[in-house]
Scaffold this motif. Structure first.
Motif, short mmCIF file in Angstrom:
data_model
loop_
_atom_site.label_atom_id
_atom_site.label_comp_id
_atom_site.label_asym_id
_atom_site.label_seq_id
_atom_site.Cartn_x
_atom_site.Cartn_y
_atom_site.Cartn_z
N GLU A 49 0.82 -1.21 0.00
CA GLU A 49 0.00 0.00 0.00
C GLU A 49 0.86 1.26 0.00
N ALA A 50 2.09 1.16 0.52
CA ALA A 50 2.95 2.34 0.60
C ALA A 50 3.46 2.78 -0.76
N ALA A 51 3.17 2.01 -1.82
CA ALA A 51 3.70 2.32 -3.14
C ALA A 51 3.20 3.66 -3.67
N VAL A 52 2.05 4.13 -3.19
CA VAL A 52 1.47 5.36 -3.73
C VAL A 52 2.01 6.61 -3.05
N GLY A 53 2.75 6.45 -1.96
CA GLY A 53 3.30 7.60 -1.25
C GLY A 53 4.78 7.79 -1.55
N PRO A 54 5.42 8.78 -0.90
CA PRO A 54 6.87 8.98 -1.08
C PRO A 54 7.62 7.71 -0.71
N LEU A 55 8.44 7.22 -1.61
CA LEU A 55 9.00 5.89 -1.45
C LEU A 55 10.47 5.84 -1.85
N VAL A 56 11.25 5.08 -1.06
CA VAL A 56 12.63 4.73 -1.42
C VAL A 56 12.70 3.22 -1.54
N VAL A 57 13.10 2.72 -2.71
CA VAL A 57 13.26 1.28 -2.94
C VAL A 57 14.74 0.95 -2.81
N VAL A 58 15.07 0.03 -1.91
CA VAL A 58 16.47 -0.35 -1.66
C VAL A 58 16.72 -1.72 -2.27
N VAL A 59 17.73 -1.80 -3.14
CA VAL A 59 18.10 -3.04 -3.82
C VAL A 59 19.39 -3.56 -3.22
N GLY A 60 19.42 -4.84 -2.86
CA GLY A 60 20.59 -5.43 -2.23
C GLY A 60 21.71 -5.72 -3.21
N SER A 61 22.88 -6.01 -2.67
CA SER A 61 24.07 -6.25 -3.48
C SER A 61 24.03 -7.64 -4.11
N GLU A 62 24.98 -7.87 -5.05
CA GLU A 62 25.02 -9.15 -5.74
C GLU A 62 25.39 -10.30 -4.81
N GLY A 63 26.33 -10.04 -3.90
CA GLY A 63 26.84 -11.14 -3.10
C GLY A 63 26.03 -11.49 -1.87
N ARG A 64 25.51 -10.47 -1.17
CA ARG A 64 24.88 -10.76 0.13
C ARG A 64 23.52 -10.13 0.30
N GLY A 65 22.99 -9.49 -0.74
CA GLY A 65 21.69 -8.86 -0.60
C GLY A 65 21.77 -7.64 0.30
N LEU A 66 20.71 -7.41 1.06
CA LEU A 66 20.68 -6.28 1.98
C LEU A 66 21.62 -6.55 3.16
N SER A 67 22.43 -5.57 3.49
CA SER A 67 23.27 -5.72 4.68
C SER A 67 22.40 -5.63 5.93
N ARG A 68 22.94 -6.08 7.05
CA ARG A 68 22.15 -6.14 8.28
C ARG A 68 21.65 -4.76 8.69
N LEU A 69 22.54 -3.77 8.71
CA LEU A 69 22.13 -2.44 9.16
C LEU A 69 21.11 -1.80 8.22
N VAL A 70 21.32 -2.00 6.92
CA VAL A 70 20.37 -1.44 5.96
C VAL A 70 19.01 -2.13 6.11
N GLY A 71 19.01 -3.44 6.28
CA GLY A 71 17.75 -4.16 6.48
C GLY A 71 17.01 -3.69 7.71
N GLU A 72 17.77 -3.42 8.78
CA GLU A 72 17.12 -2.93 10.02
C GLU A 72 16.61 -1.51 9.87
N THR A 73 17.21 -0.74 8.96
CA THR A 73 16.79 0.65 8.76
C THR A 73 15.52 0.74 7.93
N CYS A 74 15.26 -0.25 7.09
CA CYS A 74 14.08 -0.22 6.22
C CYS A 74 12.80 -0.30 7.05
#
Length: 376
Positions: free
Chosen positions: A315-340
């Motif tokens: 549902e949040a897709a219609v509001g102000p949004l930041v999409v975070v894409v993980g890296s090739e090797g490990r995806g989202l890092s721990r701190l970035v995942g916790e920040t989302c």
């Protein structure tokens, strides 16, 4: 005979010729030249089956072979143009799961080749002393249209002129950019063998947008949308994400300064010139920048194969949004995942375990664009 070693005109090398079956004297000269492309990937071979434009000379060879085969009552020994993907970066780059380690199959090993196609006998990396070049007709044309600073335009001798090449040459001349006509072999050397379509634009280092300006400009839009990359190291993936961001209405992309890909000629080429239209920022600390986006009113969502929210119910897709894409090797890092604020997964009905990072970004941005269009 004694004293023979001092006679004038004596032979200093062995009479024996090059050893048979070892490549002889030319063996060492092939070292480091890279693999030779198979016939169906060589644009100049009658067996060429690639998806790129068929050279006139190759078309003539194939037509000649068809006529000869018809007279002799046999099948022609030619390729099937358009049947094999020969664009560089085949397979979309390295296989990347959304939020997990890089695989492109159940065995955990990439199943498709990635990287630029390289001409036979050429190394895949250009020399360090060569200029940074944008190559390819679309990227060069888009860069010139967007008034990207450039110092020189290189065109191959005997280039096949079309509307894009004519506009490239005309635009460069109007901007006072020197047009240097060089041999195709020299252009191959300057680009490291990457397929350049006969044109290269020498550019200064990419001018990144300040992160604060990127956020402020996005908030001025009716539907703010930004894309963040968490340690994506392949410039082809970066370029593909920038292209998707341009296609689906994102106002900008930001990446970490360290341990991540920046805007290089490879990223420019993959973006097909979109890097000239989409602002890109580099940030010192991605986690801190994502927190700043949250403070500014953005919802931050990270792509993760095990995400707690289905993309199609976001549902949040219609509001102000930041999409975070993980890296090739490990995806989202721990701190970035916790920040989302949320982690989002892309539903898949087949047994494929993961999507390439740039493909996952494109699917997500397309769904966001669809939901926003439905709200209008």
């Amino acid at each position: 005979m004694a004293g023979n070693s001092q006679r004038r005109g004596r032979r200093l090398t062995s009479k024996a010729g090059a050893p048979k079956g070892t490549g002889g004297k030319n063996k060492d000269s092939l070292a480091g030249r890279g693999r030779t492309l198979p016939a169906d990937e060589r644009p100049w071979h009658k067996g060429y089956s690639g998806t790129e434009k068929l050279p006139q000379r190759t078309a003539w060879k194939q037509d000649k072979e068809r006529r000869a085969a018809l007279e002799e009552g046999r099948a022609p020994k030619i390729g099937q143009p358009g049947s094999k993907d020969t664009t560089w970066g085949r397979g979309g780059g390295r296989g990347v799961p959304v939020g997990r380690g890089a695989t492109s199959g159940r065995g955990g090993k990439p199943t498709a080749r990635s990287g630029p196609r390289v001409a036979p006998g050429r190394k895949s990396n250009p020399s360090k002393d060569t200029p940074e070049l944008l190559v390819g007709r679309n990227p060069v044309l888009e860069a010139l249209r967007a008034l990207v600073p450039a110092t020189a335009l290189y065109t191959a001798q005997g280039i096949d002129m079309d509307d894009r090449v004519n506009e490239i040459i005309r635009t460069a001349a109007d901007r006072g950019i020197a047009n240097l006509e060089i041999s195709r072999a020299e252009l191959d050397r300057m680009t490291g063998g990457v397929l350049h379509q006969g044109v290269g634009l020498q550019v200064p280092p990419f001018a990144y947008q300040p992160f604060e300006d990127l956020v402020a400009a996005a908030l001025e839009q009716q539907a703010p949308l930004l894309v963040a990359l968490d340690g994506v190291t392949d410039p082809r993936n970066l370029g593909a994400v920038i292209r998707s961001a341009a296609a689906f209405g994102a106002q900008g992309v930001f990446v970490p300064e360290r341990r991540a890909a920046g805007i290089t000629a490879t990223a420019w080429r993959t973006s097909a010139g979109a890097a000239a239209r989409v602002p890109v920022a580099q940030v010192t600390n991605l986690t801190r920048s994502l927190k700043a986006c949250r403070t500014a009113g953005f919802m931050v969502v990270g792509l993760d194969a095990d995400g707690d929210t289905d993309l199609y119910t976001l549902e949040a897709a219609v509001g102000p949004l930041v999409v975070v894409v993980g890296s090739e090797g490990r995806g989202l890092s721990r701190l970035v995942g916790e920040t989302c604020d949320l982690t989002v997964s892309i539903p898949m009905i087949s047994e494929v375990e993961s999507l390439n990072a740039s493909v996952a970004a494109a699917v997500t941005l397309a769904e966001v664009a669809r939901r926003r269009a439905a709200e209008l």
